[in-house]
Motif scaffolding. Structure first.
Motif, PDB file in Angstrom:
ATOM      1  N   ARG A  40      36.922  40.954  35.683  1.00 26.54           N
ATOM      2  CA  ARG A  40      37.309  41.364  34.324  1.00 26.54           C
ATOM      3  C   ARG A  40      38.118  40.223  33.707  1.00 26.54           C
ATOM      4  O   ARG A  40      39.054  39.708  34.318  1.00 26.54           O
ATOM      5  CB  ARG A  40      38.137  42.637  34.342  1.00 26.54           C
ATOM      6  CG  ARG A  40      37.422  43.827  34.977  1.00 26.54           C
ATOM      7  CD  ARG A  40      38.252  45.100  34.774  1.00 26.54           C
ATOM      8  NE  ARG A  40      38.205  45.554  33.401  1.00 26.54           N
ATOM      9  CZ  ARG A  40      39.190  46.218  32.785  1.00 26.54           C
ATOM     10  NH1 ARG A  40      40.327  46.455  33.425  1.00 26.54           N
ATOM     11  NH2 ARG A  40      39.057  46.624  31.545  1.00 26.54           N
TER      12      ARG A  40
ATOM     13  N   ALA B 196      40.379  39.143  30.492  1.00 26.45           N
ATOM     14  CA  ALA B 196      41.161  39.607  29.348  1.00 26.45           C
ATOM     15  C   ALA B 196      41.444  38.435  28.420  1.00 26.45           C
ATOM     16  O   ALA B 196      41.899  37.375  28.865  1.00 26.45           O
ATOM     17  CB  ALA B 196      42.477  40.215  29.823  1.00 26.45           C
TER      18      ALA B 196
ATOM     19  N   TRP C 142      38.166  42.628  26.378  1.00 27.75           N
ATOM     20  CA  TRP C 142      37.800  42.574  27.789  1.00 27.75           C
ATOM     21  C   TRP C 142      36.337  42.192  27.940  1.00 27.75           C
ATOM     22  O   TRP C 142      35.459  42.770  27.295  1.00 27.75           O
ATOM     23  CB  TRP C 142      38.043  43.919  28.465  1.00 27.75           C
ATOM     24  CG  TRP C 142      39.493  44.272  28.599  1.00 27.75           C
ATOM     25  CD1 TRP C 142      40.248  44.986  27.720  1.00 27.75           C
ATOM     26  CD2 TRP C 142      40.348  43.915  29.679  1.00 27.75           C
ATOM     27  NE1 TRP C 142      41.542  45.102  28.175  1.00 27.75           N
ATOM     28  CE2 TRP C 142      41.626  44.452  29.389  1.00 27.75           C
ATOM     29  CE3 TRP C 142      40.170  43.205  30.861  1.00 27.75           C
ATOM     30  CZ2 TRP C 142      42.717  44.299  30.236  1.00 27.75           C
ATOM     31  CZ3 TRP C 142      41.256  43.041  31.716  1.00 27.75           C
ATOM     32  CH2 TRP C 142      42.514  43.582  31.406  1.00 27.75           C
TER      33      TRP C 142
END
Length: 471
Positions: free
Chosen positions: A19, A21, A69
């Motif tokens: 992930r 960010a 994201w």
């Protein structure tokens, strides 16, 4: 454990579902690009108007507090895709106005793997913040921080996105260069000659010893009134005069033209032969420098120069239209000089040390060889090879295909060169570099049988969709 990177740094990341960010309140997209640095089509652009890649490898979602994201399942990325670019842009102000602009990568267990905080953003409105790229059978993360003053349009064109929905030329990646270089000094004065002196013949230059070349370079620096302050080192070779027909097959031959001025301007050079030429720009200034070709309707083409460097110098390549009028749009703050030169004036690679700083155009006319570059900059070093052997149209350059070198940070890079004639075009080099040939073989007199590299079909209309999605 978090590894905080600075611009140009890279680190391995797990080949897993990660992930990413992106903070803080900017618009975000991901570009999935091939080894050529280009998207294959609209589907390779993931943004809020198309938040999932067809492969399922990349998905975009919005979080709280202005965080975007990107879910990146690296094992699912198609083999043809070599890099996933993390892109940000803003529609109000510039990226320097965005506080806390950063990228952070989280592993499958939720722990932070690596991060990059942008601390040097300027007047850019779009930026490639970072990239995930294949290396040694795994994946690495690189802190890129490559900004575009012309915004999302410039960034998109540099990665193969069709801006207007029509056919396009193959774009070159021309990131914002930083430091500047200086032209090699002009020829020394002799009795009865002007300040620049007579032009040496090709045979005279090829017969010179390194000591003679150094003495010539010193004399030229002393005679070169009006040249910028930072000169090329004395060991650099002098400009090479027009090669003969036996080793040159591309580009018109003409007397160089010079135009000088100050600040923003439109430059017109008339009565030039049709075909590819070099444009050398020297600038005394410390703000933004942009240079574009203008077509017959005065529409700007893709960037030739896009720099925030102080006292910029560089050589780039553009093409003179059939009507013989080259028009350029210059945005600059300070005094400048533009020289239009034939490609035959490119500095020649040899087994001697050739030094430079900034974008440049180099010529190789020998047999097969290796060229070793030592690069001391901290961001992009990008070079393309144009194989001219067997290229019969002097009004065009052959398609260079993918970059021969495309790296970030100080490095040593050795490239195999095919038989000349060959142009080596350094499209980005933000620091000092030097080049030297080795293992040079005699020219066989033959022709390279390889044709131009084929690129995937041009994507159409993706940028318009992306921009409309923000309105």
């Amino acid at each position: 454990m978090l590894r905080e990177l600075v611009k140009g740094d890279n680190a391995f990341v797990p080949t897993a579902a990660l992930r990413v960010a992106v903070r803080n309140g900017v618009d975000v997209a991901a570009l999935l690009v091939t080894e050529q640095g280009r998207v294959r089509g609209d589907a390779d652009i993931v943004f809020d108007g198309a938040p999932a890649h067809p492969s399922g490898a990349v998905r975009l979602s919005a979080g709280e507090d202005g965080t975007a994201w990107l879910e990146t399942a690296l094992p699912s990325v198609e083999e043809e895709i070599t890099r996933v670019l993390v892109v940000a842009w803003t529609e109000e102000g510039a990226l320097r106005d965005v506080r806390g602009l950063s990228v952070e990568v989280f592993g499958p267990d939720g722990a932070t793997v690596v991060g990059y905080g942008v601390t040097d953003a300027g007047g850019e409105t779009a930026m490639v913040l970072a990239e995930l790229y294949r290396r040694s059978g795994g994946w690495k993360f690189r802190a890129v921080g490559q900004g575009y003053v012309d915004g999302l349009t410039g960034l998109a064109v540099d990665h193969g996105v069709d801006v207007d929905g029509g056919p396009q030329e193959v774009p070159e990646r021309i990131p914002t260069p930083v430091p500047a270089a200086l032209p090699t000094p002009a020829a020394p004065a002799e009795a009865g000659a002007g300040a620049q002196g007579p032009r040496l013949t090709r045979d005279q230059i090829l017969d010179m010893t390194p000591e003679q070349i150094r003495a010539l370079a010193l004399a030229r620096r002393q005679a070169g009134a009006g040249a910028p302050d930072r000169a090329l080192p004395a060991a650099s070779s002098p400009p090479v005069p027009k090669p003969g027909p036996s080793d040159w097959t591309c580009g018109p031959v003409f007397e160089p033209r010079t135009v000088t001025g100050r600040d923003n301007d439109v430059i017109t050079v008339k009565d030039l032969p049709h075909g590819p030429v070099m444009v050398e720009l020297s600038l005394k200034g410390d703000v933004y420098t942009g240079l574009w070709p203008l077509d017959e309707s005065n529409t700007k083409g893709r960037h030739l120069v896009n720099s925030t460097a102080k006292d910029f110098w560089g050589r780039v390549v553009t093409s003179v239209p059939e009507h013989g009028r080259l028009r350029l749009r210059l945005e600059a703050n300070g005094s400048w000089r533009v020289r239009v030169l034939p490609l035959a004036e490119a500095r020649r690679l040899s087994e001697g040390r050739l030094e430079g700083w900034g974008p440049d155009v180099l010529l190789h006319t020998g047999g097969t060889a290796d060229v070793t570059f030592h690069y001391k900059g901290d961001t992009n070093f990008i070079g393309h090879l144009y194989r001219l052997a067997g290229h019969m149209d002097p009004t065009t350059l052959p398609n260079p295909g993918r970059p021969a070198v495309n790296e970030i940070g100080a490095r040593k890079e050795t490239l195999p060169l095919p038989e000349g004639p060959l142009l080596v075009r350094l499209t980005a080099a933000d620091g000092p570099w030097n080049a030297r040939l080795k293992d040079v073989r005699p020219h066989s007199g033959g022709r390279d049988a390889d044709g131009p590299v084929k690129l995937p079909p041009e994507p159409r209309g993706a940028l318009g969709r992306l921009l409309r999605a923000r309105r």
